[in-house]
Design a protein around this motif. Structure first.
Motif, PDB file in Angstrom:
ATOM      1  N   ASP A 211       1.191  -0.845   0.174  1.00 15.43           N
ATOM      2  CA  ASP A 211       0.196  -0.033  -0.245  1.00 15.43           C
ATOM      3  C   ASP A 211       1.049   1.010   0.014  1.00 15.43           C
ATOM      4  OD1 ASP A 211      -1.922   1.745   0.867  1.00 15.43           O
ATOM      5  OD2 ASP A 211      -1.922   1.239   2.060  1.00 15.43           O
ATOM      6  N   TYR A 212       0.920   1.858  -1.151  1.00 17.38           N
ATOM      7  CA  TYR A 212       2.469   2.941  -1.286  1.00 17.38           C
ATOM      8  C   TYR A 212       1.267   3.999  -1.030  1.00 17.38           C
ATOM      9  CZ  TYR A 212       5.470   5.768  -2.611  1.00 17.38           C
ATOM     10  OH  TYR A 212       6.870   7.280  -2.853  1.00 17.38           O
ATOM     11  N   LYS A 213       1.904   5.263  -0.613  1.00 14.81           N
ATOM     12  CA  LYS A 213       1.060   5.910  -0.262  1.00 14.81           C
ATOM     13  C   LYS A 213       2.681   7.385   0.261  1.00 14.81           C
ATOM     14  CE  LYS A 213      -2.347   4.623   3.043  1.00 14.81           C
ATOM     15  NZ  LYS A 213      -3.227   5.063   4.713  1.00 14.81           N
ATOM     16  N   LYS A 214       1.635   8.794  -1.169  1.00 15.59           N
ATOM     17  CA  LYS A 214       2.804   9.508  -1.283  1.00 15.59           C
ATOM     18  C   LYS A 214       3.017  10.289   0.509  1.00 15.59           C
ATOM     19  CE  LYS A 214       2.677  14.236  -3.151  1.00 15.59           C
ATOM     20  NZ  LYS A 214       2.040  15.092  -4.440  1.00 15.59           N
ATOM     21  N   PRO A 215       4.190  10.303   0.151  1.00 14.76           N
ATOM     22  CA  PRO A 215       4.552  11.274   1.810  1.00 14.76           C
ATOM     23  C   PRO A 215       3.960  12.034   2.254  1.00 14.76           C
ATOM     24  CG  PRO A 215       6.426  11.724   0.512  1.00 14.76           C
ATOM     25  CD  PRO A 215       5.244  10.787  -0.187  1.00 14.76           C
ATOM     26  N   ASP A 216       3.502  12.434   3.330  1.00 18.64           N
ATOM     27  CA  ASP A 216       2.872  14.048   3.408  1.00 18.64           C
ATOM     28  C   ASP A 216       3.082  14.696   4.668  1.00 18.64           C
ATOM     29  OD1 ASP A 216       1.235  12.632   5.162  1.00 18.64           O
ATOM     30  OD2 ASP A 216      -0.255  13.215   4.544  1.00 18.64           O
ATOM     31  N   ASP A 217       3.666  13.351   6.262  1.00 20.84           N
ATOM     32  CA  ASP A 217       4.582  13.758   7.643  1.00 20.84           C
ATOM     33  C   ASP A 217       6.288  13.791   7.367  1.00 20.84           C
ATOM     34  OD1 ASP A 217       5.582  13.243   9.830  1.00 20.84           O
ATOM     35  OD2 ASP A 217       3.847  11.668  10.015  1.00 20.84           O
ATOM     36  N   TYR A 218       6.720  14.689   7.430  1.00 23.34           N
ATOM     37  CA  TYR A 218       7.674  14.767   7.642  1.00 23.34           C
ATOM     38  C   TYR A 218       9.021  13.931   8.618  1.00 23.34           C
ATOM     39  CZ  TYR A 218       7.413  19.168  10.598  1.00 23.34           C
ATOM     40  OH  TYR A 218       7.304  19.460  12.184  1.00 23.34           O
ATOM     41  N   ALA A 219       8.195  13.749   9.494  1.00 25.08           N
ATOM     42  CA  ALA A 219       9.087  13.076  10.349  1.00 25.08           C
ATOM     43  C   ALA A 219       8.671  11.044  10.709  1.00 25.08           C
ATOM     44  CB  ALA A 219       8.526  13.294  12.125  1.00 25.08           C
ATOM     45  N   LYS A 220       8.046  11.101   9.252  1.00 22.54           N
ATOM     46  CA  LYS A 220       7.495   9.863   9.779  1.00 22.54           C
ATOM     47  C   LYS A 220       7.390   9.209   7.919  1.00 22.54           C
ATOM     48  CE  LYS A 220       4.624   5.840  11.623  1.00 22.54           C
ATOM     49  NZ  LYS A 220       5.023   5.190  12.153  1.00 22.54           N
ATOM     50  N   TYR A 221       7.571   7.812   7.948  1.00 20.57           N
ATOM     51  CA  TYR A 221       7.442   7.457   5.558  1.00 20.57           C
ATOM     52  C   TYR A 221       5.638   7.399   6.280  1.00 20.57           C
ATOM     53  CZ  TYR A 221      12.370   7.087   5.803  1.00 20.57           C
ATOM     54  OH  TYR A 221      14.136   6.986   5.845  1.00 20.57           O
ATOM     55  N   ALA A 222       4.623   7.430   5.129  1.00 20.49           N
ATOM     56  CA  ALA A 222       4.111   6.531   5.017  1.00 20.49           C
ATOM     57  C   ALA A 222       3.636   5.512   4.657  1.00 20.49           C
ATOM     58  CB  ALA A 222       3.278   8.449   3.940  1.00 20.49           C
ATOM     59  N   SER A 223       4.553   4.879   3.850  1.00 20.38           N
ATOM     60  CA  SER A 223       4.414   3.744   3.990  1.00 20.38           C
ATOM     61  C   SER A 223       6.159   2.783   3.784  1.00 20.38           C
ATOM     62  CB  SER A 223       4.412   3.259   1.838  1.00 20.38           C
ATOM     63  OG  SER A 223       3.415   4.042   1.999  1.00 20.38           O
ATOM     64  N   ILE A 224       5.889   1.734   4.350  1.00 20.90           N
ATOM     65  CA  ILE A 224       6.491   0.577   4.581  1.00 20.90           C
ATOM     66  C   ILE A 224       6.809  -0.501   3.509  1.00 20.90           C
ATOM     67  CG2 ILE A 224       7.196  -0.969   6.254  1.00 20.90           C
ATOM     68  CD1 ILE A 224       5.999   0.522   8.510  1.00 20.90           C
ATOM     69  N   PRO A 225       8.060  -1.009   3.026  1.00 23.56           N
ATOM     70  CA  PRO A 225       7.955  -1.532   1.746  1.00 23.56           C
ATOM     71  C   PRO A 225       8.232  -2.949   2.429  1.00 23.56           C
ATOM     72  CG  PRO A 225      10.335  -1.192   2.232  1.00 23.56           C
ATOM     73  CD  PRO A 225       8.929   0.408   3.042  1.00 23.56           C
ATOM     74  N   VAL A 226       7.577  -4.511   1.551  1.00 23.75           N
ATOM     75  CA  VAL A 226       7.717  -5.849   2.115  1.00 23.75           C
ATOM     76  C   VAL A 226       8.578  -5.973   2.525  1.00 23.75           C
ATOM     77  CG1 VAL A 226       6.379  -7.152   1.426  1.00 23.75           C
ATOM     78  CG2 VAL A 226       5.394  -6.283   0.440  1.00 23.75           C
ATOM     79  N   PRO A 227       9.911  -6.064   2.156  1.00 27.45           N
ATOM     80  CA  PRO A 227      11.122  -6.535   2.498  1.00 27.45           C
ATOM     81  C   PRO A 227      11.696  -5.572   3.791  1.00 27.45           C
ATOM     82  CG  PRO A 227      11.557  -6.309   0.221  1.00 27.45           C
ATOM     83  CD  PRO A 227      10.171  -5.015   0.733  1.00 27.45           C
ATOM     84  N   ALA A 228      10.834  -4.381   4.052  1.00 21.52           N
ATOM     85  CA  ALA A 228      11.079  -4.396   5.703  1.00 21.52           C
ATOM     86  C   ALA A 228       9.892  -5.220   7.035  1.00 21.52           C
ATOM     87  CB  ALA A 228      11.429  -2.916   5.703  1.00 21.52           C
ATOM     88  N   MET A 229       9.176  -5.486   6.308  1.00 16.15           N
ATOM     89  CA  MET A 229       8.509  -5.522   7.360  1.00 16.15           C
ATOM     90  C   MET A 229       9.025  -7.191   7.894  1.00 16.15           C
ATOM     91  SD  MET A 229       4.564  -5.035   5.250  1.00 16.15           S
ATOM     92  CE  MET A 229       3.997  -3.297   5.033  1.00 16.15           C
ATOM     93  N   ALA A 230       9.233  -7.595   6.529  1.00 19.78           N
ATOM     94  CA  ALA A 230       9.989  -9.081   6.755  1.00 19.78           C
ATOM     95  C   ALA A 230      11.298  -8.959   7.848  1.00 19.78           C
ATOM     96  CB  ALA A 230      10.052 -10.113   5.577  1.00 19.78           C
ATOM     97  N   GLN A 231      11.363  -7.695   7.361  1.00 17.41           N
ATOM     98  CA  GLN A 231      13.032  -8.297   8.213  1.00 17.41           C
ATOM     99  C   GLN A 231      12.094  -7.809  10.259  1.00 17.41           C
ATOM    100  OE1 GLN A 231      16.502  -8.440   7.789  1.00 17.41           O
ATOM    101  NE2 GLN A 231      15.650  -9.127   5.764  1.00 17.41           N
ATOM    102  N   VAL A 232      11.398  -6.658  10.071  1.00 19.74           N
ATOM    103  CA  VAL A 232      10.320  -6.564  11.556  1.00 19.74           C
ATOM    104  C   VAL A 232      10.019  -8.225  12.044  1.00 19.74           C
ATOM    105  CG1 VAL A 232       9.466  -5.916  13.064  1.00 19.74           C
ATOM    106  CG2 VAL A 232      10.524  -4.590  11.142  1.00 19.74           C
ATOM    107  N   PHE A 233       9.075  -8.598  10.698  1.00 21.96           N
ATOM    108  CA  PHE A 233       9.123 -10.326  11.198  1.00 21.96           C
ATOM    109  C   PHE A 233      10.200 -10.880  11.444  1.00 21.96           C
ATOM    110  CE2 PHE A 233       8.758 -15.047   9.903  1.00 21.96           C
ATOM    111  CZ  PHE A 233       7.362 -14.738  10.513  1.00 21.96           C
TER     112      PHE A 233
END
Length: 397
Positions: A211-233
């Motif tokens: 679910d890719y979203k255009k960023p609108d928050d300068y302190a946090k990413y609006a989207s997380i790539p699946v490979p990063a989710m896998a690393q956290v898993f």
């Protein structure tokens, strides 16, 4: 993280595997400024500042300094009126976040004469695409070096982690290089709040975004790539297995929400009860309905507040100051991440509306309910954290 939860909990997963691949435009990056052993923190700050200037995606070009300062690592030493106590607190932020998520807490702790540092985890503070090729070992390296360096300048060191930062704090204790006096965990991610989290490593080689979203928050990413989710898993799985083999013997203080949609609060409660057995350990549970978990070290607080229009605490709200100028009660940014288009605009405008964690209760209160991003009991929480640290129960030093 929320995009993953929404996507996996619905039936479009197979279609997503074959059709929801958004190509990355990530450019080759210079070396991430990971803290090195015996490196002066001031040198690390300079390296990170230069790296951000060269690599950060700016939301508003004329706002570069504000956006850069928001995500920079920081250090706050006790003010001149403090008596030296030798106590330090290292702050670790979560996945897709930045150091800003812990800035209000860091300032509050420093006001209580604690020496505070916050590091920016590799892959963060620039653009979401920079998380695609990151490996959890790089986060571990940053954490290990930061703990080692800070420990050489303090008599008693605590690590305070939010979300994945909490995971990394617990992970460090499975193979500590230097002793810590205790951990402080805000909404720790010990398991993602879905039974399908195991799919992320399977999807990661084929799917970049759910679910890719255009960023609108300068302190946090609006989207997380699946490979990063896998690393956290993988990281959370390794931490749970590590706790089974080697329970935590140092004091731990946990603050979390029962309504958390990002992490499994049930898993955290069970692991606290079974694997964090130090008698000085405590857990504060914010809940809009009584939980009555059978552990005398757990204290419950009612998070429902009719007058403040709060249905319950979200994952990100537990440790945030209501006076924070960006995420606070009257802050600049209203978190409306689960809306799109016209609904997103309506949520952003409804500054005085209800907020909480996404769910049926919030939906029943407001058509455009936002995600709560502050804790009305922040001062009480800070006082507890300070007391926990200054008591230094079970200190390893």
């Amino acid at each position: 993280m929320k995009g993953m939860l929404r996507f996996i909990k619905h039936a479009g997963l197979v279609a997503g595997l074959f059709g929801v691949v958004i190509s990355s435009f990530a450019n080759a990056q210079s070396q991430w400024p990971i803290p090195q052993k015996d490196q002066a923190f001031s040198e690390y700050l300079i390296e990170t500042g230069l790296f951000l200037e060269q690599n950060k995606e700016w939301l508003v070009s004329v706002n570069k300094q504000v956006e850069k300062d928001a995500v920079m690592p920081f250090e706050i030493k006790p003010h001149s009126g403090c008596e030296a106590n030798g106590k330090g607190v290292l702050l670790l932020h979560g996945l897709s976040d930045s150091t800003y998520s812990l800035k209000s807490m860091g300032k509050a702790l420093a006001e209580e004469c604690l020496w505070v540092r916050a590091v920016l985890l590799p892959g963060h503070g620039t653009r979401a695409e920079d998380l695609i090729d990151l490996h959890r070992r790089e986060w571990r390296e940053a954490v290990s070096a930061s703990i080692y360096n800070f420990s050489q300048q303090t008599d008693s060191l605590y690590v305070a982690g939010y979300s994945t930062g909490g995971t990394l704090a617990v992970d460090y204790m499975s193979r500590p290089e230097v002793p810590l006096s205790g951990l402080v965990l805000f909404s720790p991610l010990l398991k993602i709040n879905t039974n399908a989290d195991w799919l992320t490593p399977i999807l990661a080689p084929f799917v970049t975004w759910l679910d890719y979203k255009k960023p609108d928050d300068y302190a946090k990413y609006a989207s997380i790539p699946v490979p990063a989710m896998a690393q956290v898993f993988h990281l959370a799985t390794e931490v749970r297995r590590g706790l089974i083999k080697k329970p935590l013997d140092i004091p731990v203080f946990v603050a979390m929400s029962a309504e958390d949609n990002t992490v499994s609060s049930e898993t955290t409660l069970n692991l606290f009860n079974q694997k964090m057995r130090n008698p000085a350990s405590e857990l504060w549970l914010y809940a809009n309905e009584k939980v009555d978990f059978p552990d005398k070290r757990i204290t419950e607080f009612n998070s429902y507040n009719e007058s403040l229009k709060i249905t319950g605490f979200s994952h990100m709200s537990v440790h945030m100051d209501p006076e924070d100028p960006y995420y606070g009660q009257n802050g600049e940014y209203r978190v409306c991440q689960w809306y799109k288009g016209k609904d997103l605009a309506e949520c952003k405008k409804d500054k005085q509306g209800w907020s909480g964690e996404k769910g049926m209760l919030l939906a029943s209160k407001s058509e455009y309910g936002a995600r709560l991003s502050w804790n009305p009991n922040f001062d009480q929480l800070v006082a507890k954290v300070v007391s926990f640290i200054k008591t230094d129960a079970g200190s390893a030093k």
